[in-house]
Scaffold this motif. Structure first.
Motif, PDB file in Angstrom:
ATOM      1  N   LEU A 100       0.836  -1.198   0.000  1.00  0.00           N
ATOM      2  CA  LEU A 100       0.000   0.000   0.000  1.00  0.00           C
ATOM      3  C   LEU A 100       0.868   1.244   0.000  1.00  0.00           C
ATOM      4  N   THR A 101       0.304   2.325  -0.527  1.00  0.00           N
ATOM      5  CA  THR A 101       0.995   3.605  -0.443  1.00  0.00           C
ATOM      6  C   THR A 101       1.161   3.987   1.025  1.00  0.00           C
ATOM      7  N   LEU A 102       2.337   4.492   1.382  1.00  0.00           N
ATOM      8  CA  LEU A 102       2.596   4.819   2.781  1.00  0.00           C
ATOM      9  C   LEU A 102       1.679   5.922   3.296  1.00  0.00           C
ATOM     10  N   GLY A 103       1.125   6.707   2.406  1.00  0.00           N
ATOM     11  CA  GLY A 103       0.177   7.728   2.828  1.00  0.00           C
ATOM     12  C   GLY A 103      -1.129   7.168   3.363  1.00  0.00           C
ATOM     13  N   TRP A 104      -1.360   5.885   3.116  1.00  0.00           N
ATOM     14  CA  TRP A 104      -2.591   5.257   3.625  1.00  0.00           C
ATOM     15  C   TRP A 104      -2.557   5.109   5.132  1.00  0.00           C
ATOM     16  N   PHE A 105      -1.358   5.055   5.722  1.00  0.00           N
ATOM     17  CA  PHE A 105      -1.221   4.710   7.127  1.00  0.00           C
ATOM     18  C   PHE A 105      -1.490   5.905   8.035  1.00  0.00           C
ATOM     19  N   THR A 106      -2.732   6.373   8.008  1.00  0.00           N
ATOM     20  CA  THR A 106      -3.162   7.409   8.937  1.00  0.00           C
ATOM     21  C   THR A 106      -3.451   6.761  10.290  1.00  0.00           C
ATOM     22  N   ALA A 107      -3.711   7.586  11.295  1.00  0.00           N
ATOM     23  CA  ALA A 107      -4.009   7.055  12.631  1.00  0.00           C
ATOM     24  C   ALA A 107      -5.249   6.164  12.597  1.00  0.00           C
ATOM     25  N   GLU A 108      -6.263   6.591  11.852  1.00  0.00           N
ATOM     26  CA  GLU A 108      -7.496   5.802  11.766  1.00  0.00           C
ATOM     27  C   GLU A 108      -7.243   4.463  11.082  1.00  0.00           C
ATOM     28  N   HIS A 109      -6.510   4.503   9.963  1.00  0.00           N
ATOM     29  CA  HIS A 109      -6.236   3.267   9.241  1.00  0.00           C
ATOM     30  C   HIS A 109      -5.336   2.327  10.037  1.00  0.00           C
ATOM     31  N   LYS A 110      -4.388   2.885  10.780  1.00  0.00           N
ATOM     32  CA  LYS A 110      -3.517   2.026  11.590  1.00  0.00           C
ATOM     33  C   LYS A 110      -4.318   1.326  12.684  1.00  0.00           C
ATOM     34  N   ALA A 111      -5.275   2.037  13.291  1.00  0.00           N
ATOM     35  CA  ALA A 111      -6.127   1.407  14.305  1.00  0.00           C
ATOM     36  C   ALA A 111      -6.976   0.301  13.680  1.00  0.00           C
ATOM     37  N   ARG A 112      -7.507   0.568  12.478  1.00  0.00           N
ATOM     38  CA  ARG A 112      -8.305  -0.435  11.773  1.00  0.00           C
ATOM     39  C   ARG A 112      -7.459  -1.650  11.413  1.00  0.00           C
ATOM     40  N   LEU A 113      -6.210  -1.397  10.980  1.00  0.00           N
ATOM     41  CA  LEU A 113      -5.295  -2.492  10.638  1.00  0.00           C
ATOM     42  C   LEU A 113      -4.970  -3.324  11.870  1.00  0.00           C
ATOM     43  N   ALA A 114      -4.699  -2.649  12.994  1.00  0.00           N
ATOM     44  CA  ALA A 114      -4.383  -3.373  14.225  1.00  0.00           C
ATOM     45  C   ALA A 114      -5.550  -4.265  14.645  1.00  0.00           C
ATOM     46  N   ARG A 115      -6.778  -3.734  14.572  1.00  0.00           N
ATOM     47  CA  ARG A 115      -7.949  -4.539  14.911  1.00  0.00           C
ATOM     48  C   ARG A 115      -8.122  -5.683  13.912  1.00  0.00           C
ATOM     49  N   GLY A 116      -7.836  -5.409  12.636  1.00  0.00           N
ATOM     50  CA  GLY A 116      -7.998  -6.445  11.617  1.00  0.00           C
ATOM     51  C   GLY A 116      -7.034  -7.592  11.807  1.00  0.00           C
ATOM     52  N   ILE A 183     -21.862  -4.581  13.972  1.00  0.00           N
ATOM     53  CA  ILE A 183     -21.146  -3.508  13.276  1.00  0.00           C
ATOM     54  C   ILE A 183     -20.992  -2.297  14.187  1.00  0.00           C
ATOM     55  N   GLU A 184     -22.073  -1.925  14.864  1.00  0.00           N
ATOM     56  CA  GLU A 184     -22.021  -0.770  15.761  1.00  0.00           C
ATOM     57  C   GLU A 184     -21.093  -1.046  16.943  1.00  0.00           C
ATOM     58  N   LEU A 185     -21.123  -2.276  17.465  1.00  0.00           N
ATOM     59  CA  LEU A 185     -20.259  -2.613  18.593  1.00  0.00           C
ATOM     60  C   LEU A 185     -18.784  -2.603  18.171  1.00  0.00           C
ATOM     61  N   GLU A 186     -18.491  -3.053  16.961  1.00  0.00           N
ATOM     62  CA  GLU A 186     -17.116  -3.028  16.467  1.00  0.00           C
ATOM     63  C   GLU A 186     -16.620  -1.598  16.285  1.00  0.00           C
ATOM     64  N   ARG A 187     -17.524  -0.719  15.807  1.00  0.00           N
ATOM     65  CA  ARG A 187     -17.153   0.694  15.689  1.00  0.00           C
ATOM     66  C   ARG A 187     -16.798   1.264  17.052  1.00  0.00           C
ATOM     67  N   ALA A 188     -17.634   0.959  18.033  1.00  0.00           N
ATOM     68  CA  ALA A 188     -17.364   1.454  19.392  1.00  0.00           C
ATOM     69  C   ALA A 188     -16.092   0.836  19.959  1.00  0.00           C
ATOM     70  N   ALA A 189     -15.855  -0.453  19.678  1.00  0.00           N
ATOM     71  CA  ALA A 189     -14.653  -1.119  20.183  1.00  0.00           C
ATOM     72  C   ALA A 189     -13.395  -0.534  19.545  1.00  0.00           C
ATOM     73  N   THR A 190     -13.473  -0.192  18.261  1.00  0.00           N
ATOM     74  CA  THR A 190     -12.334   0.441  17.582  1.00  0.00           C
ATOM     75  C   THR A 190     -12.034   1.794  18.209  1.00  0.00           C
ATOM     76  N   GLY A 191     -13.094   2.524  18.565  1.00  0.00           N
ATOM     77  CA  GLY A 191     -12.901   3.808  19.239  1.00  0.00           C
ATOM     78  C   GLY A 191     -12.215   3.637  20.579  1.00  0.00           C
ATOM     79  N   GLN A 302     -16.725  -9.751  10.230  1.00  0.00           N
ATOM     80  CA  GLN A 302     -15.262  -9.798  10.285  1.00  0.00           C
ATOM     81  C   GLN A 302     -14.674 -10.115   8.913  1.00  0.00           C
ATOM     82  N   ILE A 303     -15.324 -11.008   8.193  1.00  0.00           N
ATOM     83  CA  ILE A 303     -14.871 -11.334   6.838  1.00  0.00           C
ATOM     84  C   ILE A 303     -14.968 -10.097   5.949  1.00  0.00           C
ATOM     85  N   VAL A 304     -16.058  -9.348   6.080  1.00  0.00           N
ATOM     86  CA  VAL A 304     -16.237  -8.130   5.272  1.00  0.00           C
ATOM     87  C   VAL A 304     -15.132  -7.121   5.580  1.00  0.00           C
TER      88      VAL A 304
END
Length: 581
Positions: A100-116, A183-191, A302-304
């Motif tokens: 991926l382009t290194l510009g993709w690694f924003t704080a939000e995306h890094k948190a999403r990646l860590a959870r993934g 989905i809503e619980l995962e959003r809250a858990a990511t937060g 989770q698959i999605v």
């Protein structure tokens, strides 16, 4: 769902083997129930005929033995599958992320990646094994029972089909609610995860501000997670009770039909008992589906989310990329660039040239585009218009690996791994000799730091280099850049906010970087000492190049560079004076 899981995992053979074993067990259970009819018919008589029941009992014993063998085989396969699937998928995700382009690694995306990589992959692998089996059993066993029931009495079989259809409709509604809630619980858990990372990383700041036990944002995230969970549970209650009512109502209908068939003489006692047992084995696994549906929808979500990560566009690479560059010259030609989601361009019609053997300083006020220039050279993002060339080749035509091999970056916020100084340097060149390590340490003024440390080269620097000062971390980063032998070095405000001793050391280290005639050094700097080492200065303002030339020339013109230089020169003489009596 099964097709998506097959597409998701690089090697799904273990999963397929487990599911085939589970399917075989479910069908075998249903077929063994068919033996009830001849066995009961032989036993439930005024004079039981054990001889007639014996062959069927032998068949049943063989089926039970086969079922036990399948269970013994399936258990270790299940344990192996969960671990292997998680490892396979994590490797696939990490390979994709590295493209991926290194510009993709924003704080939000890094948190999403860590959870993934942690929660989603681990849970998906676990649920695919622990939930997949029961779901297969809870669908195939009732289907097999219905087929067997048709051979006994078609009326009871039709009733079971009606119950299944009504249960399916109720289950779909419960599944939709469970999916939305997850989905809503995962959003809250990511937060919560993001705030927890922030809580750990910012402990010095939080303690100084008196918020060591958590920020208002952390407490708000926890409260949001609690309310989301409660709301999801509240909404799930009604479909749960509806589905349970359908199963219980179906059981009452089965009892009524069985009684009516027996009382009217349409079936005998043996057949009625068999029908009741078959109906019970039909309803029991069907009833379990309501307990599995939440986990099944969680697995689907989770698959999605994993699919979305894997679908993130990678850096476009031409079919035949250029795999080498002649020189380290860097050139921008009429470059326009706007950050993804940005409202205004970060760079507008920028043109500049940095030749090998020179050090170019980028200066300008905050937000003028200095850091953006360095990011585009390393192709963290692709530009909107114009060209960025390295060695005469447009960066989009270069192989990404070749480009990054030619570039070393010293970031303003240096990140060091929780390892020794030696191993942090060897990231750039694992096979480096000790002579090479000592050479770059001396050039980066890191040798002075190593001499002071209790274990020298083998001193661990702590998480993110916390055991070293900011200036010491910068020296490690510059030494690492030197050890890489990259022909292009990008330095992002390395001497900002440093004490005079470290500033002088970093300035000397940057000067040493430029000693190689084949190397191009581009440094973002404001300090006069750092600017004095530059051969060329490019001033930016509002995303445009407003002036360029040698430091001496720009000082004479009285433009942006001269104004910034005067401001920093005056600030050097500022003193804090106490006015207290």
């Amino acid at each position: 769902m099964i097709r998506r899981l097959y597409r998701l995992w690089p090697n799904p053979r273990l999963l397929a083997r487990l599911w085939l074993l589970t399917a075989a067990q479910a069908v075998l259970q249903g077929l063994m129930l068919a033996l009830l009819v001849p066995v009961l018919d032989a036993v439930v008589r005024p004079e039981p005929d054990l001889a007639a029941a014996t062959p069927w009992l032998v068949v049943g014993a063989c089926g039970a033995a086969m079922y036990a063998v399948l269970s013994i085989i399936a258990t270790p396969v299940g344990f192996a599958a969960a671990g292997a699937l998680a490892a396979q998928l994590r490797r696939r995700l990490m390979r994709h992320v590295s493209t991926l382009t290194l510009g993709w690694f924003t704080a939000e995306h890094k948190a999403r990646l860590a959870r993934g990589v942690t929660a989603d992959v681990g849970n998906a692998a676990h649920l695919a094994v622990t939930i997949g089996g029961p779901v297969i059993t809870s669908t195939l066993l009732p289907a097999t029972v219905v087929a067997v029931t048709f051979a006994v009495d078609w009326r009871m079989a039709l009733l079971l089909c009606v119950i299944a259809l009504v249960a399916y409709a109720a289950l779909r509604r419960a599944a939709r609610i469970a999916e939305i809630a997850e989905i809503e619980l995962e959003r809250a858990a990511t937060g919560v995860a993001s705030r927890a990372i922030e809580l750990g990383q910012a402990q010095p700041v939080l303690r100084a501000a008196g918020h060591a036990d958590g920020t208002p944002r952390m407490r708000a995230a926890l409260e949001d997670h609690r309310e989301t969970y409660r709301d999801g549970m509240r909404r799930a209650r009604q479909p749960f009770f509806v589905y349970t009512g359908v199963i219980m109502g179906g059981f009452v209908a089965v009892l009524a039909l069985a009684a009516q068939l027996m009382l009217t003489g349409r079936v005998g006692v043996a057949e009625a008992i068999a029908l009741l047992v078959l109906a019970a084995r039909f309803l029991e696994p069907l009833g379990n589906l309501i307990d599995l549906i939440g986990a099944l929808r969680a697995l689907r979500n989770q698959i999605v989310r994993i699919e979305e990560l894997l679908a993130t566009p990678t850096l476009p690479v031409p079919a035949e990329p250029v795999r080498g560059i002649e020189t380290a010259e860097v050139e921008f030609s009429h470059v326009d660039f706007t950050y993804p989601g940005g409202d205004s361009p970060a760079l507008r019609d920028v043109s500049l040239r940095c030749r090998p053997g020179t050090t170019t300083a980028l200066v300008g006020p905050s937000g003028s585009g200095k850091t953006t220039v360095t990011r585009l050279i390393a192709r963290f993002f692709d530009i909107d218009a114009g060209q960025v060339r390295v060695g005469g080749t447009e960066v989009r035509e270069l192989d990404p690996g070749v480009l990054l091999d030619e570039i070393a970056i010293v970031f303003q916020d240096v990140y060091l791994f929780d390892d020794t100084i030696e191993n942090n340097l060897r990231l750039a060149h694992p096979e480096a000799t000790w002579d090479e390590l000592r050479e770059v340490a001396a050039a980066a003024r890191l040798d002075e730091v190593i001499e002071r440390l209790p274990e020298g080269w083998h001193t661990r620097v702590g998480e993110a280099g916390a055991q070293l000062s900011g200036g010491e971390r910068q020296r490690v980063a510059i030494a690492r850049a030197m050890l890489k032998r990259a022909r292009i070095v990008l330095v992002d405000e390395a001497s900002s906010a440093l004490d005079p001793e470290n500033e002088a050391a970093i300035t000397q280290a940057i000067s040493n970087l430029g000693d190689d005639p084949a190397r191009t050094v581009i440094v973002i700097a404001h300090r006069p000492a750092t600017l004095a080492t530059a051969d060329h200065v490019v001033s930016l303002d509002g995303g445009r190049v407003v002036e360029a030339g040698t430091p001496a020339k720009l000082l004479r013109t009285g433009g942006t560079f001269a104004r910034l230089s005067r401001q920093y020169e005056r600030s050097r003489h500022w003193r804090i004076v106490s006015t207290a009596p």
